[in-house]
Enzyme design. Structure first.
Site, PDB file in Angstrom:
ATOM      1  N   TYR A  43       0.848  -1.201   0.000  1.00  0.00           N
ATOM      2  CA  TYR A  43       0.000   0.000   0.000  1.00  0.00           C
ATOM      3  C   TYR A  43       0.880   1.247   0.000  1.00  0.00           C
ATOM      4  O   TYR A  43       0.659   2.189  -0.775  1.00  0.00           O
ATOM      5  CB  TYR A  43      -0.917  -0.013   1.224  1.00  0.00           C
ATOM      6  CG  TYR A  43      -1.608   1.298   1.509  1.00  0.00           C
ATOM      7  CD1 TYR A  43      -2.779   1.648   0.854  1.00  0.00           C
ATOM      8  CD2 TYR A  43      -1.097   2.186   2.462  1.00  0.00           C
ATOM      9  CE1 TYR A  43      -3.430   2.846   1.120  1.00  0.00           C
ATOM     10  CE2 TYR A  43      -1.736   3.389   2.731  1.00  0.00           C
ATOM     11  CZ  TYR A  43      -2.894   3.709   2.065  1.00  0.00           C
ATOM     12  OH  TYR A  43      -3.527   4.901   2.337  1.00  0.00           O
ATOM     13  N   LYS A  93       1.074   4.259  -2.825  1.00  0.00           N
ATOM     14  CA  LYS A  93       0.871   5.670  -2.511  1.00  0.00           C
ATOM     15  C   LYS A  93       2.107   6.503  -2.858  1.00  0.00           C
ATOM     16  O   LYS A  93       1.995   7.674  -3.221  1.00  0.00           O
ATOM     17  CB  LYS A  93       0.495   5.840  -1.033  1.00  0.00           C
ATOM     18  CG  LYS A  93      -0.904   5.341  -0.704  1.00  0.00           C
ATOM     19  CD  LYS A  93      -1.980   6.126  -1.440  1.00  0.00           C
ATOM     20  CE  LYS A  93      -3.373   5.763  -0.973  1.00  0.00           C
ATOM     21  NZ  LYS A  93      -4.427   6.554  -1.633  1.00  0.00           N
TER      22      LYS A  93
END
Length: 199
Positions: free
Chosen positions: A101, A105
């Site tokens: 994740y 990002k």
């Protein structure tokens, strides 16, 4: 707000046709807020396969990029407007419990910077919003401090009014942003103790 001012549409940001239809259906957009995102709480090595990392990149990076590409001409026709990308402070330092994740990002942060450069000439403001832990159902097992979704939304919209390109809503994000300027390696080492489960 009057109910007739809110027009819901069907949209899957991982489907190119769906994104194209959304842009064609909404020709009056002056503010695009990309808020879709997933975090599947997987490490890089401990994950059983690459499916979670691929899914996070599809939504958090490619999906957001597709939305920006589709709506950039709409914003241009409407005088420039603004794009707000909901990112994460974890795109600036890896969180091993949610490692892929964080990587997605990070990609989205650099994409936001590049889009900002490309759209400057058409007068489109491009904002990156980088909160820490947001107080939602998906973060219910994480310890405080957490920032409320309302505060994130308020700071994002205030950034549009103030033409502020980078926003760090909440106490946690502001502290981590300061640590990244002061001693990024120390923050990396601290985060490195938060390892994923191998269960």
């Amino acid at each position: 707000m009057h109910s007739q001012q809110i027009i819901p549409i069907s949209l899957d940001i991982t489907d190119e046709q769906s994104v194209t239809i959304a842009a064609e259906t909404c020709p009056d957009v002056t503010l695009l807020i990309n808020n879709a995102g997933i975090g599947l709480l997987k490490g890089f090595i401990s994950a059983t396969d690459l499916s979670s990392a691929r899914a996070e990149m599809e939504v958090n990076y490619f999906g957001t990029l597709a939305m920006c590409r589709a709506f950039a001409p709409v914003l241009k026709r409407n005088g420039g407007g603004a794009i707000v990308n909901m990112l994460s402070i974890l795109g600036k330092v890896n969180f091993p419990m949610n490692a892929s994740y964080s990587a997605s990002k990070a990609a989205a942060i650099l994409m936001t910077q590049g889009i900002r450069a490309e759209l400057t000439a058409q007068g489109t403001l491009v904002i990156g919003v980088m909160p820490g832990t947001v107080d939602t159902d998906s973060s219910k097992h994480f310890p405080p401090p957490k920032v409320s979704p309302e505060v994130v939304a308020q700071e994002a919209l205030q950034a549009v009014m103030d033409e502020l390109e980078d926003v760090y809503p909440g106490e946690q994000a502001k502290e981590m942003a300061a640590q990244l300027l002061e001693d990024p390696k120390a923050l990396e080492k601290k985060m490195a103790t938060l390892l994923p489960s191998h269960a």
